[in-house]
Design a protein around this motif. Structure first.
Motif, mmCIF file in Angstrom:
data_model
loop_
_atom_site.group_PDB
_atom_site.id
_atom_site.type_symbol
_atom_site.label_atom_id
_atom_site.label_comp_id
_atom_site.label_asym_id
_atom_site.label_seq_id
_atom_site.Cartn_x
_atom_site.Cartn_y
_atom_site.Cartn_z
ATOM 1 N N HIS A 36 0.863 -1.185 0.000
ATOM 2 C CA HIS A 36 0.000 0.000 0.000
ATOM 3 C C HIS A 36 0.902 1.238 0.000
ATOM 4 C CE1 HIS A 36 -3.857 2.046 1.629
ATOM 5 N NE2 HIS A 36 -3.366 2.619 0.568
ATOM 6 N N PRO A 37 1.155 1.840 -1.209
ATOM 7 C CA PRO A 37 2.096 2.960 -1.287
ATOM 8 C C PRO A 37 1.752 4.077 -0.303
ATOM 9 C CG PRO A 37 1.457 2.255 -3.476
ATOM 10 C CD PRO A 37 0.579 1.507 -2.524
ATOM 11 N N ALA A 38 2.779 4.590 0.376
ATOM 12 C CA ALA A 38 2.548 5.621 1.388
ATOM 13 C C ALA A 38 3.574 6.746 1.255
ATOM 14 C CB ALA A 38 2.632 5.010 2.785
ATOM 15 N N LEU A 39 3.073 7.971 1.365
ATOM 16 C CA LEU A 39 3.901 9.174 1.238
ATOM 17 C C LEU A 39 3.858 9.947 2.547
ATOM 18 C CD1 LEU A 39 5.389 11.356 -0.534
ATOM 19 C CD2 LEU A 39 3.119 12.254 -1.098
ATOM 20 N N ALA A 40 5.031 10.208 3.128
ATOM 21 C CA ALA A 40 5.109 11.055 4.331
ATOM 22 C C ALA A 40 5.430 12.481 3.888
ATOM 23 C CB ALA A 40 6.186 10.538 5.267
ATOM 24 N N VAL A 41 4.611 13.427 4.326
ATOM 25 C CA VAL A 41 4.825 14.831 3.973
ATOM 26 C C VAL A 41 5.188 15.583 5.246
ATOM 27 C CG1 VAL A 41 3.807 16.877 2.919
ATOM 28 C CG2 VAL A 41 3.106 14.628 2.133
ATOM 29 N N VAL A 42 6.348 16.242 5.228
ATOM 30 C CA VAL A 42 6.824 16.937 6.426
ATOM 31 C C VAL A 42 6.777 18.443 6.161
ATOM 32 C CG1 VAL A 42 8.760 17.218 8.025
ATOM 33 C CG2 VAL A 42 8.368 14.990 6.915
ATOM 34 N N LEU A 43 6.086 19.148 7.028
ATOM 35 C CA LEU A 43 5.957 20.600 6.875
ATOM 36 C C LEU A 43 6.432 21.262 8.161
ATOM 37 C CD1 LEU A 43 4.864 23.136 5.452
ATOM 38 C CD2 LEU A 43 2.593 22.548 6.261
ATOM 39 N N SER A 68 -1.350 8.957 2.727
ATOM 40 C CA SER A 68 -0.456 10.083 3.029
ATOM 41 C C SER A 68 -0.436 10.312 4.537
ATOM 42 C CB SER A 68 -0.914 11.346 2.301
ATOM 43 O OG SER A 68 -2.122 11.772 2.822
ATOM 44 N N ILE A 69 0.756 10.585 5.040
ATOM 45 C CA ILE A 69 0.921 10.797 6.481
ATOM 46 C C ILE A 69 1.570 12.163 6.643
ATOM 47 C CG2 ILE A 69 2.001 9.913 8.607
ATOM 48 C CD1 ILE A 69 1.727 7.608 5.672
ATOM 49 N N GLU A 70 0.858 13.088 7.306
ATOM 50 C CA GLU A 70 1.393 14.443 7.461
ATOM 51 C C GLU A 70 2.119 14.588 8.787
ATOM 52 O OE1 GLU A 70 -2.541 16.382 6.028
ATOM 53 O OE2 GLU A 70 -1.098 17.978 6.399
ATOM 54 N N HIS A 71 3.251 15.273 8.745
ATOM 55 C CA HIS A 71 3.981 15.629 9.971
ATOM 56 C C HIS A 71 4.132 17.140 9.964
ATOM 57 C CE1 HIS A 71 5.147 11.516 11.135
ATOM 58 N NE2 HIS A 71 5.092 11.300 9.835
ATOM 59 N N ARG A 72 3.339 17.819 10.781
ATOM 60 C CA ARG A 72 3.424 19.284 10.861
ATOM 61 C C ARG A 72 4.207 19.658 12.109
ATOM 62 N NH1 ARG A 72 -0.808 22.141 7.683
ATOM 63 N NH2 ARG A 72 -1.707 20.527 6.371
ATOM 64 N N LEU A 73 5.292 20.383 11.900
ATOM 65 C CA LEU A 73 6.160 20.753 13.026
ATOM 66 C C LEU A 73 6.182 22.280 13.165
ATOM 67 C CD1 LEU A 73 9.208 18.415 12.196
ATOM 68 C CD2 LEU A 73 7.260 17.914 13.668
ATOM 69 N N PRO A 74 6.321 22.778 14.402
ATOM 70 C CA PRO A 74 6.356 24.239 14.577
ATOM 71 C C PRO A 74 7.617 24.863 13.968
ATOM 72 C CG PRO A 74 6.661 23.090 16.685
ATOM 73 C CD PRO A 74 6.375 22.039 15.662
ATOM 74 N N ALA A 75 7.516 26.168 13.635
ATOM 75 C CA ALA A 75 8.611 26.879 12.965
ATOM 76 C C ALA A 75 9.909 26.803 13.764
ATOM 77 C CB ALA A 75 8.214 28.329 12.745
#
Ligand code: NAD
Length: 307
Positions: A36-43, A68-75
């Motif tokens: 199951h193709p998976a893309l991690a997006v880091v912002l 898709s797996i999102e990783h949102r990190l603080p500035a």
């Protein structure tokens, strides 16, 4: 559209829809094999444009069946924390592609971060191993925007061999990989940049012109050979007639009646970039599955010979 006539529009929305449907079919085929193709997006941070780009990427991934797996990190995230996260994503066999949205906050070393991504999961194609592979003509994960431009050209011109392609701009993410891909397709390639002398005369030699400068409407009809095929990568926001609008690097109104085919802005290269990111993710997943299967079978073979 293999024989463009004058003033044809190259429809990036339609061609990207074709790419996305191919990706969807490839995802289904991989799922049947248990992958199951998976893309991690880091912002990292609060850049509003980056948030829009990430949202669009996640939406497209979902449409094609890519997880898709999102990783949102603080500035204010420390570089070491970001590098740790990339290390975890590299090690996670359920993640096939890793995308770190650029630009990163000023305190983070962009090159260091991009180099930390496993090249096999580098779906943006920015790791030096993939950049080097591209310049050697190897099949590697290729930067999405130039890959999208190639797909537009193949769909528009058919064979590219022997054509003179002029690339305007020499950035690492567009101009340089674009020139490498055109060379791989047997074009004669000229790269025009900010220090080139008589850029319009160089540009007029192009059967194919790729504009990737970031200057609104810099390239007008006087820069173009009649019958050229023009791909406008530029996205520039300008204020005109009291309205905010997006325009390319090419003066579309003056170029359209002269050239054989041209991409509009918006609706040309833009949609292709995201479609090629999905295509790269599926490609990475397939390649990782093949490598894993080969490794397992080699281990089994070794066990059989030693038992
Ligand atoms: P960049 O600023 O990194 O590079 C611009 C290049 O243009 C430089 O190599 C420079 O040498 C060249 N240049 C500048 N002035 C010039 C001049 N007067 N004559 C000839 N060359 C000149 O930009 P970039 O990241 O490559 O992006 C270029 C454009 O493409 C921007 O408008 C950007 O927004 C757009 N872009 C669009 C997509 C998309 O998905 N459609 C993706 C990436 C970039």
């Amino acid at each position: 559209m293999n024989n463009p006539v004058h003033g044809d529009l190259i429809d990036g929305k339609a061609i990207s829809a074709l790419v996305l449907s191919e990706v969807g079919a490839a995802v289904s085929a991989l799922r049947e094999q248990g992958v199951h193709p998976a893309l991690a997006v880091v912002l990292v941070g609060d850049d509003p444009a980056s948030h829009v780009y990430v949202r669009n990427k996640v939406l497209r991934a979902e449409e094609t069946g890519i997880r898709s797996i999102e990783h949102r990190l603080p500035a204010e995230t420390a570089q070491s924390v970001l590098l740790d996260l990339i290390g975890q994503l590299n090690a996670d066999p359920a993640i096939n592609g890793i995308l770190v949205q650029l630009p990163l906050p000023a305190h983070i070393d962009e090159t260091r971060v991009l180099e930390a991504i496993n090249p096999a999961k580098d779906v943006d194609g920015f790791h030096s191993s993939n950049v080097g592979g591209l310049s050697q003509g190897r099949a590697v994960l290729t930067p999405c925007t130039p890959a999208g431009c190639m797909r537009l050209l193949e769909q528009t011109c058919g064979t590219l061999a022997g054509k003179h392609a002029v690339v305007i701009g020499r950035s690492n993410i567009v101009g340089k990989p674009m020139a490498a891909l055109l060379l791989q397709a047997d074009c004669t390639v000229t790269v025009v940049h900010s220090r080139s002398i008589d850029a319009p005369a160089l540009c007029r030699q192009g059967d194919i012109v790729i504009a990737a400068v970031g200057r609104p409407r810099m390239i007008n009809a006087s820069w173009l050979k009649p019958s050229a095929v023009v791909i406008d990568v530029g996205i520039n926001r300008i204020e005109e007639d009291g309205k905010s609008r997006l325009v390319g690097d090419v003066d579309f109104a003056s170029a359209l009646p002269l050239v054989s085919a041209i991409t509009p802005v918006p609706g040309g290269v833009g949609p292709m970039t995201i479609a090629m990111l999905m295509s790269n993710t599926v490609r990475a997943a397939r390649q990782q599955h093949i490598s894993h299967t080969q490794a397992v079978s080699a281990t089994e073979q070794a066990c059989l010979t030693t038992s």
